[in-house]
Design a protein around this motif. Structure first.
Motif, PDB file in Angstrom:
ATOM      1  N   SER A  26       0.819  -1.201   0.000  1.00 57.62           N
ATOM      2  CA  SER A  26       0.000   0.000   0.000  1.00 57.62           C
ATOM      3  C   SER A  26       0.856   1.255   0.000  1.00 57.62           C
ATOM      4  O   SER A  26       1.853   1.353   0.734  1.00 57.62           O
ATOM      5  N   HIS A  27       0.470   2.223  -0.821  1.00 59.56           N
ATOM      6  CA  HIS A  27       1.113   3.540  -0.854  1.00 59.56           C
ATOM      7  C   HIS A  27       0.098   4.590  -0.412  1.00 59.56           C
ATOM      8  O   HIS A  27      -1.029   4.622  -0.913  1.00 59.56           O
ATOM      9  N   HIS A  28       0.517   5.460   0.508  1.00 60.93           N
ATOM     10  CA  HIS A  28      -0.369   6.434   1.136  1.00 60.93           C
ATOM     11  C   HIS A  28      -0.010   7.846   0.673  1.00 60.93           C
ATOM     12  O   HIS A  28       1.074   8.352   1.001  1.00 60.93           O
ATOM     13  N   THR A  29      -0.919   8.494  -0.046  1.00 63.30           N
ATOM     14  CA  THR A  29      -0.695   9.880  -0.453  1.00 63.30           C
ATOM     15  C   THR A  29      -0.724  10.812   0.752  1.00 63.30           C
ATOM     16  O   THR A  29       0.052  11.769   0.822  1.00 63.30           O
ATOM     17  N   PHE A  30      -1.612  10.522   1.711  1.00 65.06           N
ATOM     18  CA  PHE A  30      -1.736  11.323   2.930  1.00 65.06           C
ATOM     19  C   PHE A  30      -1.472  10.442   4.153  1.00 65.06           C
ATOM     20  O   PHE A  30      -1.442   9.224   4.051  1.00 65.06           O
ATOM     21  N   SER A  31      -1.288  11.089   5.300  1.00 63.06           N
ATOM     22  CA  SER A  31      -1.050  10.358   6.542  1.00 63.06           C
ATOM     23  C   SER A  31      -2.143   9.306   6.749  1.00 63.06           C
ATOM     24  O   SER A  31      -3.335   9.587   6.592  1.00 63.06           O
ATOM     25  N   PHE A  32      -1.690   8.096   7.119  1.00 60.87           N
ATOM     26  CA  PHE A  32      -2.631   6.989   7.285  1.00 60.87           C
ATOM     27  C   PHE A  32      -1.979   5.915   8.145  1.00 60.87           C
ATOM     28  O   PHE A  32      -0.818   5.555   7.931  1.00 60.87           O
ATOM     29  N   ALA A  33      -2.745   5.386   9.112  1.00 59.48           N
ATOM     30  CA  ALA A  33      -2.263   4.301   9.979  1.00 59.48           C
ATOM     31  C   ALA A  33      -0.915   4.690  10.605  1.00 59.48           C
ATOM     32  O   ALA A  33      -0.827   5.731  11.251  1.00 59.48           O
ATOM     33  N   VAL A  48      -7.939  10.540   2.487  1.00 59.38           N
ATOM     34  CA  VAL A  48      -7.128   9.347   2.228  1.00 59.38           C
ATOM     35  C   VAL A  48      -7.144   9.039   0.736  1.00 59.38           C
ATOM     36  O   VAL A  48      -8.212   9.050   0.109  1.00 59.38           O
ATOM     37  N   ILE A  49      -5.958   8.795   0.184  1.00 57.65           N
ATOM     38  CA  ILE A  49      -5.826   8.135  -1.119  1.00 57.65           C
ATOM     39  C   ILE A  49      -4.781   7.045  -0.923  1.00 57.65           C
ATOM     40  O   ILE A  49      -3.580   7.333  -0.849  1.00 57.65           O
ATOM     41  N   ASN A  50      -5.238   5.816  -0.817  1.00 52.13           N
ATOM     42  CA  ASN A  50      -4.341   4.669  -0.690  1.00 52.13           C
ATOM     43  C   ASN A  50      -4.375   3.861  -1.984  1.00 52.13           C
ATOM     44  O   ASN A  50      -5.456   3.484  -2.442  1.00 52.13           O
ATOM     45  N   GLU A  51      -3.219   3.616  -2.552  1.00 50.40           N
ATOM     46  CA  GLU A  51      -3.132   2.743  -3.711  1.00 50.40           C
ATOM     47  C   GLU A  51      -2.724   1.370  -3.215  1.00 50.40           C
ATOM     48  O   GLU A  51      -1.598   1.170  -2.755  1.00 50.40           O
TER      49      GLU A  51
END
Length: 239
Positions: A26-33, A48-51
């Motif tokens: 997973s790649h996170h554009t914004f802060s996540f987890a 959130v934008i997670n690829e």
């Protein structure tokens, strides 16, 4: 892009957060987890934008959400969605499901394939208010519109067959053949975010590659031009 058009702030793919859990890349554009970047906490209501790439038979077991508009856009493979509202659905490339978590839902997402990875974007948008009634909507491309350069996927009023979101947000799919250009007019007081999924996109004097994002909060006409291969991207127009 014309010289009078808004300039873009670029968020490169290589700058994103990254988590590799084996079954999930997973790649996170914004802060996540566990990924925290105080300079990239979101953009307007976009949080959130997670690829995500999920291995065969991998997935997210049942877990809760509340007060968030959550949608998944499938790039490749399939994604099986189940939720506490009773929805059971397998999504294919180009399709989305939008879940308004409201005052609380649980859901799971799995890759049903035994051999093919699932590639999708999971996106969270903050709703206009808390405690809304949970609901679920979908969008899938009409065959007659598959070749259109810009198609509305999500809107607050569900126009043109789009999925309905509880926020002043419009989400468009861009699909451009090599050399093709499409424009978008950004009104005063709004912000735009472009997220490239595939291909090379020219915008605002910049070249954007897969995984790159870019934003502007200046009104004007945004022009997007595909390079030497087909481009797929999501465009967010946010109040």
């Amino acid at each position: 892009m014309k010289t009078t058009a808004p300039s873009l702030t670029i968020r490169r793919s290589s700058e994103r957060g990254h988590a590799d859990h084996g079954w999930l890349d997973s790649h996170h554009t914004f802060s996540f987890a566990n990924y925290y970047d105080p300079e990239h906490m979101g953009f307007r209501s976009l949080r959130v934008i997670n690829e995500d790439r999920v291995a065969p038979h991998g997935g997210f077991p049942e877990h809760p959400h509340r007060d968030m508009e959550i949608f998944s856009y499938v790039v490749a493979g399939r994604l099986a969605h189940r939720d506490s509202m009773g929805h059971r659905r397998e999504l294919e490339p180009g399709e989305i499901q939008l879940m308004s978590a409201g005052r609380g839902v649980t859901h799971s997402e799995f890759n049903p394939s035994a051999s093919e990875a699932a590639h999708f974007l999971q996106i969270w948008i903050q709703p206009r208010q808390r405690g809304l009634e949970p609901r679920y909507t979908e969008w899938k491309p009409e065959p007659a519109r598959e070749s259109e350069a810009k198609v509305l996927l999500i809107s607050p009023d569900g126009r043109d067959g789009s999925a309905t979101i509880a926020q002043d947000a419009e989400v468009y799919r861009l699909r451009l053949t090599p050399g093709a250009t499409v424009s978008h007019r950004l009104a005063d007081g709004r912000g735009a975010w472009i997220q490239v999924i595939a291909g090379v996109l020219e915008a605002g004097g910049a070249t954007l590659h897969p995984g790159d994002g870019a934003s502007t909060e200046s009104a004007g006409t945004l022009d997007f031009t595909a390079g030497g291969e087909t481009v797929e991207a999501l465009l967010f127009d946010l109040g």
